[in-house]
Write a protein that holds these residues in place. Structure first.
Motif, PDB file in Angstrom:
ATOM      1  N   ASP A 384      23.778  53.394  10.880  1.00 25.33           N
ATOM      2  CA  ASP A 384      23.455  52.743  12.149  1.00 25.33           C
ATOM      3  C   ASP A 384      24.559  52.875  13.181  1.00 25.33           C
ATOM      4  OD1 ASP A 384      20.884  51.421  11.343  1.00 25.33           O
ATOM      5  OD2 ASP A 384      22.206  50.508   9.855  1.00 25.33           O
ATOM      6  N   ALA A 385      25.818  53.077  12.748  1.00 22.46           N
ATOM      7  CA  ALA A 385      26.915  53.202  13.709  1.00 22.46           C
ATOM      8  C   ALA A 385      28.080  53.938  13.053  1.00 22.46           C
ATOM      9  CB  ALA A 385      27.373  51.829  14.203  1.00 22.46           C
ATOM     10  N   VAL A 386      28.792  54.717  13.871  1.00 20.92           N
ATOM     11  CA  VAL A 386      29.995  55.426  13.429  1.00 20.92           C
ATOM     12  C   VAL A 386      31.133  55.048  14.353  1.00 20.92           C
ATOM     13  CG1 VAL A 386      31.103  57.670  13.125  1.00 20.92           C
ATOM     14  CG2 VAL A 386      28.695  57.369  12.470  1.00 20.92           C
ATOM     15  N   PHE A 387      32.224  54.510  13.783  1.00 19.49           N
ATOM     16  CA  PHE A 387      33.399  54.121  14.555  1.00 19.49           C
ATOM     17  C   PHE A 387      34.574  55.020  14.164  1.00 19.49           C
ATOM     18  CE2 PHE A 387      31.136  49.924  14.166  1.00 19.49           C
ATOM     19  CZ  PHE A 387      30.703  49.872  15.486  1.00 19.49           C
ATOM     20  N   ILE A 388      35.232  55.590  15.159  1.00 23.21           N
ATOM     21  CA  ILE A 388      36.323  56.544  14.939  1.00 23.21           C
ATOM     22  C   ILE A 388      37.594  56.026  15.607  1.00 23.21           C
ATOM     23  CG2 ILE A 388      37.108  58.918  15.287  1.00 23.21           C
ATOM     24  CD1 ILE A 388      34.157  59.735  15.523  1.00 23.21           C
ATOM     25  N   ASP A 389      38.711  56.056  14.874  1.00 17.37           N
ATOM     26  CA  ASP A 389      40.000  55.684  15.452  1.00 17.37           C
ATOM     27  C   ASP A 389      40.329  56.621  16.608  1.00 17.37           C
ATOM     28  OD1 ASP A 389      42.635  55.005  16.013  1.00 17.37           O
ATOM     29  OD2 ASP A 389      43.436  56.006  14.237  1.00 17.37           O
ATOM     30  N   GLY A 390      40.597  56.053  17.785  1.00 18.67           N
ATOM     31  CA  GLY A 390      40.845  56.870  18.966  1.00 18.67           C
ATOM     32  C   GLY A 390      42.178  57.591  18.947  1.00 18.67           C
ATOM     33  N   GLY A 391      43.105  57.206  18.066  1.00 19.79           N
ATOM     34  CA  GLY A 391      44.420  57.829  18.064  1.00 19.79           C
ATOM     35  C   GLY A 391      44.383  59.328  17.905  1.00 19.79           C
ATOM     36  N   HIS A 392      43.631  59.814  16.913  1.00 18.24           N
ATOM     37  CA  HIS A 392      43.484  61.253  16.700  1.00 18.24           C
ATOM     38  C   HIS A 392      42.009  61.655  16.665  1.00 18.24           C
ATOM     39  CE1 HIS A 392      47.703  62.035  16.009  1.00 18.24           C
ATOM     40  NE2 HIS A 392      47.765  61.081  15.107  1.00 18.24           N
ATOM     41  N   GLY A 393      41.156  60.785  17.186  1.00 19.84           N
ATOM     42  CA  GLY A 393      39.728  61.045  17.050  1.00 19.84           C
ATOM     43  C   GLY A 393      39.019  61.490  18.300  1.00 19.84           C
ATOM     44  N   THR A 394      39.752  61.749  19.381  1.00 21.83           N
ATOM     45  CA  THR A 394      39.077  62.104  20.635  1.00 21.83           C
ATOM     46  C   THR A 394      38.325  63.426  20.521  1.00 21.83           C
ATOM     47  OG1 THR A 394      41.168  63.059  21.411  1.00 21.83           O
ATOM     48  CG2 THR A 394      40.663  60.800  22.089  1.00 21.83           C
ATOM     49  N   GLY A 395      38.890  64.377  19.760  1.00 19.35           N
ATOM     50  CA  GLY A 395      38.194  65.655  19.581  1.00 19.35           C
ATOM     51  C   GLY A 395      36.892  65.482  18.822  1.00 19.35           C
ATOM     52  N   LEU A 490      37.520  49.651  10.128  1.00 19.81           N
ATOM     53  CA  LEU A 490      36.901  50.129  11.378  1.00 19.81           C
ATOM     54  C   LEU A 490      35.411  49.791  11.424  1.00 19.81           C
ATOM     55  CD1 LEU A 490      38.624  53.584  11.983  1.00 19.81           C
ATOM     56  CD2 LEU A 490      38.347  51.787  13.709  1.00 19.81           C
ATOM     57  N   THR A 491      34.820  49.578  10.268  1.00 19.45           N
ATOM     58  CA  THR A 491      33.392  49.225  10.245  1.00 19.45           C
ATOM     59  C   THR A 491      33.150  47.831  10.823  1.00 19.45           C
ATOM     60  OG1 THR A 491      33.493  48.326   7.985  1.00 19.45           O
ATOM     61  CG2 THR A 491      33.021  50.682   8.213  1.00 19.45           C
ATOM     62  N   PHE A 492      34.204  47.092  11.128  1.00 21.31           N
ATOM     63  CA  PHE A 492      34.072  45.772  11.759  1.00 21.31           C
ATOM     64  C   PHE A 492      34.421  45.816  13.237  1.00 21.31           C
ATOM     65  CE2 PHE A 492      35.050  44.973   7.281  1.00 21.31           C
ATOM     66  CZ  PHE A 492      34.034  44.087   6.928  1.00 21.31           C
ATOM     67  N   ALA A 493      34.532  47.014  13.807  1.00 17.76           N
ATOM     68  CA  ALA A 493      35.035  47.144  15.176  1.00 17.76           C
ATOM     69  C   ALA A 493      34.133  46.486  16.212  1.00 17.76           C
ATOM     70  CB  ALA A 493      35.231  48.623  15.523  1.00 17.76           C
ATOM     71  N   GLN A 494      32.820  46.587  16.023  1.00 18.40           N
ATOM     72  CA  GLN A 494      31.851  46.018  16.971  1.00 18.40           C
ATOM     73  C   GLN A 494      30.639  45.511  16.198  1.00 18.40           C
ATOM     74  OE1 GLN A 494      30.899  49.125  19.752  1.00 18.40           O
ATOM     75  NE2 GLN A 494      32.971  49.213  20.629  1.00 18.40           N
ATOM     76  N   PRO A 495      29.934  44.548  16.747  1.00 17.16           N
ATOM     77  CA  PRO A 495      28.694  44.093  16.091  1.00 17.16           C
ATOM     78  C   PRO A 495      27.676  45.228  16.054  1.00 17.16           C
ATOM     79  CG  PRO A 495      29.427  42.520  17.752  1.00 17.16           C
ATOM     80  CD  PRO A 495      30.253  43.759  17.944  1.00 17.16           C
ATOM     81  N   VAL A 496      26.951  45.334  14.962  1.00 15.04           N
ATOM     82  CA  VAL A 496      25.964  46.402  14.784  1.00 15.04           C
ATOM     83  C   VAL A 496      24.663  45.788  14.279  1.00 15.04           C
ATOM     84  CG1 VAL A 496      25.387  48.540  13.570  1.00 15.04           C
ATOM     85  CG2 VAL A 496      27.765  48.089  14.255  1.00 15.04           C
ATOM     86  N   MET A 497      23.575  46.241  14.852  1.00 15.82           N
ATOM     87  CA  MET A 497      22.255  45.821  14.387  1.00 15.82           C
ATOM     88  C   MET A 497      21.559  47.011  13.743  1.00 15.82           C
ATOM     89  SD  MET A 497      19.038  44.260  16.563  1.00 15.82           S
ATOM     90  CE  MET A 497      19.989  42.805  17.035  1.00 15.82           C
ATOM     91  N   PRO A 498      20.863  46.807  12.617  1.00 10.50           N
ATOM     92  CA  PRO A 498      20.136  47.927  11.997  1.00 10.50           C
ATOM     93  C   PRO A 498      19.154  48.549  12.971  1.00 10.50           C
ATOM     94  CG  PRO A 498      20.215  46.053  10.518  1.00 10.50           C
ATOM     95  CD  PRO A 498      20.748  45.571  11.834  1.00 10.50           C
ATOM     96  N   LYS A 499      18.962  49.848  12.863  1.00  7.07           N
ATOM     97  CA  LYS A 499      18.085  50.570  13.787  1.00  7.07           C
ATOM     98  C   LYS A 499      16.669  50.025  13.775  1.00  7.07           C
ATOM     99  CE  LYS A 499      20.480  54.954  13.115  1.00  7.07           C
ATOM    100  NZ  LYS A 499      20.340  56.289  12.500  1.00  7.07           N
ATOM    101  N   ALA A 500      16.178  49.737  12.583  1.00  7.97           N
ATOM    102  CA  ALA A 500      14.789  49.288  12.479  1.00  7.97           C
ATOM    103  C   ALA A 500      14.563  48.027  13.301  1.00  7.97           C
ATOM    104  CB  ALA A 500      14.431  49.031  11.018  1.00  7.97           C
ATOM    105  N   LYS A 501      15.530  47.124  13.319  1.00  4.20           N
ATOM    106  CA  LYS A 501      15.386  45.898  14.092  1.00  4.20           C
ATOM    107  C   LYS A 501      15.527  46.172  15.576  1.00  4.20           C
ATOM    108  CE  LYS A 501      16.952  42.725  10.485  1.00  4.20           C
ATOM    109  NZ  LYS A 501      17.921  41.648  10.127  1.00  4.20           N
ATOM    110  N   ARG A 502      16.404  47.121  15.926  1.00  2.00           N
ATOM    111  CA  ARG A 502      16.593  47.441  17.341  1.00  2.00           C
ATOM    112  C   ARG A 502      15.351  48.093  17.917  1.00  2.00           C
ATOM    113  NH1 ARG A 502      21.983  49.470  15.803  1.00  2.00           N
ATOM    114  NH2 ARG A 502      21.146  51.567  15.934  1.00  2.00           N
ATOM    115  N   LEU A 503      14.728  48.956  17.098  1.00  3.57           N
ATOM    116  CA  LEU A 503      13.594  49.743  17.591  1.00  3.57           C
ATOM    117  C   LEU A 503      12.258  49.092  17.293  1.00  3.57           C
ATOM    118  CD1 LEU A 503      14.808  53.258  16.450  1.00  3.57           C
ATOM    119  CD2 LEU A 503      15.002  52.243  18.718  1.00  3.57           C
ATOM    120  N   GLY A 504      12.270  48.048  16.491  1.00  2.00           N
ATOM    121  CA  GLY A 504      11.021  47.423  16.110  1.00  2.00           C
ATOM    122  C   GLY A 504      10.212  48.279  15.173  1.00  2.00           C
TER     123      GLY A 504
END
Length: 519
Positions: A384-395, A490-504
């Motif tokens: 449902d979500a991918v969080f990447i450390d910005g330090g070396h993750g911009t590429g 990093l999986t706690f970086a932002q609140p995430v909702m499962p896709k099925a609930k977001r899309l109904g």
């Protein structure tokens, strides 16, 4: 002082490590024949104690007289000496390194034991090499060195040696530079003193004082240097168990099969202040960290500034969960990239209280290849979500954008949504710690993650905000960068909702098959 009776030494060899009884002993100039005879007897007795530090301890000091009027070798000291005797008496183990780690409360007589062992090695072996180190230069020069020197000067062989502030050398003019004890300070950037621990065919005795605070890199260098064949090698680490991380701690846990360990309660040792120890227990409680460290010789639940306690991580390693127990929870990937050095490139997965290490790579040589790995896991797991450390993750993030992926950059130094945390990294570690407290599960076989979680410490701040020490600061302490823990949290970086609930809907993509921005 008289020599032991014959029955005390009848099972001891009348030679030293070189097979000689006098030729390689320090030079002396007795004034008459009686003194010459006494010196020869002393040399013979030293040779007879080659494999028996307890026999030497009983012989070399005036127990019951003068400053030692109410003193004697303590029980735990005898046990250590017996362990060494058993190791040396067996030809099959004699030339294998003997490693002993002793964690204890205060006042048990660690300095006395170091002094007696050092004097035994220097007196009973020709060309002995003894190295003593401590947690700090101040500890070494103001406490450890004076105490050990005191035991040398009060021994029966005091006149065999010459003394300096940071060394004790044999008076043998032809051998004084090789037959010596050195008090060595350490530096993570200057480890030559420990890399030179070679003395083939003789004896090496390495003593560590307050070993809990000696950086891992010093242990590693010393370990790699103790490799001489046909050499007596004894390594004894003493310390109050002040830190629940580091190599001294691991002597009792991860590396316990390689070390003979003792945890000594000060209340059970002769000559300790039982009244004061009882007061500590009454004041702080039997199970408090203060009582564990200062009295019981046990490692604390957490070090003084350790953010995540060992007990908490131990509990997480015992939880057994399956992903299907958390079908209602979002599936999240955390990515901590690495470009150079010893850091790992880590991809971690979490769903609810379940977590799993998906992949690690030595380093990132190609952003496109690494991005393909992330995309593969994202699709295979329906993430449902991918969080990447910005330090070396911009590429990686830029490549994800060209592929229409909604990967998100998280800057550890960025602003925290929690006013009590200095930055985003502190915020996600706080959330990860709470997750562990709530029953989060980790792989019990992942020793790297285990060490990552317990490694970082908090930095004290006058404004009261929480701040986790930087990776560079950890490396200065000899602690590797916690890449796996960073990726997991990093999986706690932002609140995430499962896709099925977001899309109904239960579908992973929109009806037209085009890219779902939440995917």
């Amino acid at each position: 002082m008289s020599s032991p009776s014959p029955d005390q030494t009848s099972d001891q060899p009348a030679y030293n490590a070189s097979g000689k009884t006098s030729g390689n002993t320090p030079e002396h100039e007795p004034e008459n024949g009686s003194e010459n005879t006494a010196e020869e007897e002393l040399i013979e007795q030293a040779a007879a104690c080659e494999f028996d530090p307890q026999l030497w301890a009983d012989f070399a000091w005036d127990w019951g007289l003068g400053p030692l009027a109410d003193k004697r070798v303590r029980g735990w000291q005898r046990d250590v000496n017996l362990r060494i005797k058993q190791h040396l008496a067996d030809p099959t183990t004699r030339y294998q390194p003997l490693q002993i780690a002793i964690a204890s409360g205060h006042g048990i007589g660690k300095s006395a034991q170091m002094g007696m062992l050092a004097n035994w090695a220097m007196s009973c072996y020709s060309n002995a090499k003894v190295v003593v180190t401590a947690n700090t230069g101040d500890q070494l020069t103001t406490k450890t060195s004076p105490e050990i020197t005191k035991w040398f000067k009060s021994s029966i062989t005091a006149h065999w040696f010459e003394y300096a502030s940071l060394s004790i050398k044999s008076k043998d003019k032809s051998n004084k530079d090789n037959w010596r004890l050195d008090f060595n300070t350490w530096s993570e950037n200057n480890t030559e003193a420990f890399a030179g621990l070679h003395n083939e065919g003789n004896i090496i005795l390495l003593l560590m004082d307050e070993a809990s605070n000696i950086p891992d890199v010093i242990w590693e260098v010393a370990e790699g240097a103790l490799t001489d064949e046909k050499t007596v090698i004894i390594w004894v680490a003493f310390g109050n168990p002040t830190r629940n991380i580091g190599r001294f701690r691991e002597c009792f846990r991860k590396y316990r099969k390689f070390w003979h360990t003792r945890q000594i309660d000060s209340r059970n040792v002769e000559g300790t202040n039982k009244t004061f120890l009882k007061q500590l227990i009454q004041k702080y409680g039997e199970d408090s960290d203060i009582a564990k460290v200062r009295v019981r010789g046990m490692f604390p639940s957490s070090a003084s500034h350790q953010y995540i306690s060992t007990d908490l991580v131990d509990a997480a390693a015992k939880v057994h969960l399956r992903t299907d127990q958390y079908d209602f929870a979002p599936k999240i990937i955390g990515v901590d990239p690495a470009w150079t050095g010893e850091d790992e490139f880590v991809i971690y997965f979490r769903q609810g209280l379940y977590s799993k290490l998906l992949a690690t790579f030595e380093k990132n040589d190609n952003d496109v290849i690494m991005a393909q790995h992330i995309l593969r896991y994202e699709k295979e797991l329906g993430v449902d979500a991918v969080f990447i450390d910005g330090g070396h993750g911009t590429g990686l993030y830029s490549i994800g954008q060209t592929w229409n992926r909604d990967w998100r950059l998280i800057w550890f130094s960025g602003e925290s949504s929690d006013p009590g945390c200095l930055n985003k990294r502190m915020e996600i570690w706080q959330a990860g710690r709470q997750w562990l407290m709530d029953g989060g599960a980790i792989d019990p076989k992942d020793e790297v993650l285990y060490q990552d979680l317990i490694g970082p410490e908090l930095k004290p701040r006058t404004d009261g905000k929480l701040q986790l020490e930087a990776k560079d600061e950890m490396k200065k302490r000899g602690i590797p960068s916690p890449n796996r823990a960073d990726a997991l949290f990093l999986t706690f970086a932002q609140p995430v909702m499962p896709k099925a609930k977001r899309l109904g809907t239960d579908e992973q993509t929109c009806d037209d098959g085009k890219h779902n921005p939440y995917g």
